[in-house]
Motif scaffolding. Sequence first.
Motif: not given
Length: 168
Positions: A11-32
């Motif tokens: 569960q901790f590993g999956l939550s860390a992967l979720l953090g990476v995914g949210l970082g990607l979403v944040y960068d996508l929106l930041r570039a826009l």
Amino acid sequence: MELPVTAQAVQFGLSALLGVGLGLVYDLLRALRRHAKKLTALLDAVFCLTVLCALLLLALYVGHGQLRVFMIPGVALGATAYFLTLSRLAVKLFEGFWQLLVLPWRLLFWLGKKIFGFFQKIAKKGVAFAKKSFNIKEKKRHGREEYPSAAKRRRKKRPKPRRRRRPG
């Protein structure tokens, strides 16, 4: 109900992967956001809703209906690891993506602006010509050099007579 340590680690590993995914979403929106500065508040709201939905789904599916205390630091740790390692590269890629996506719209907007400016010039000339023609006709119709509206403005207004009250 106790959860085995291995399940907690998953569960901790999956939550860390979720953090990476949210970082990607944040960068996508930041570039826009860099290309469309007026959309900053809207894109921030979209990101907040994305985080909310992602944490809800994490709690429902990974945590079996419970958001465990260690999941939030896992998400934060995953996002921090992403921002320290891959974020710069991802922002450059996403900015290139948005430039390619926005370029046809910018060209279309530029072309529309030029066409609108062309028709605006034609309309201004047409209105000026119509005003000139109307003024000449006005002068000929009334037989004087001034416009009728100017003559009306020069007339003095007479004061209205006061009514007297009848004794009652």
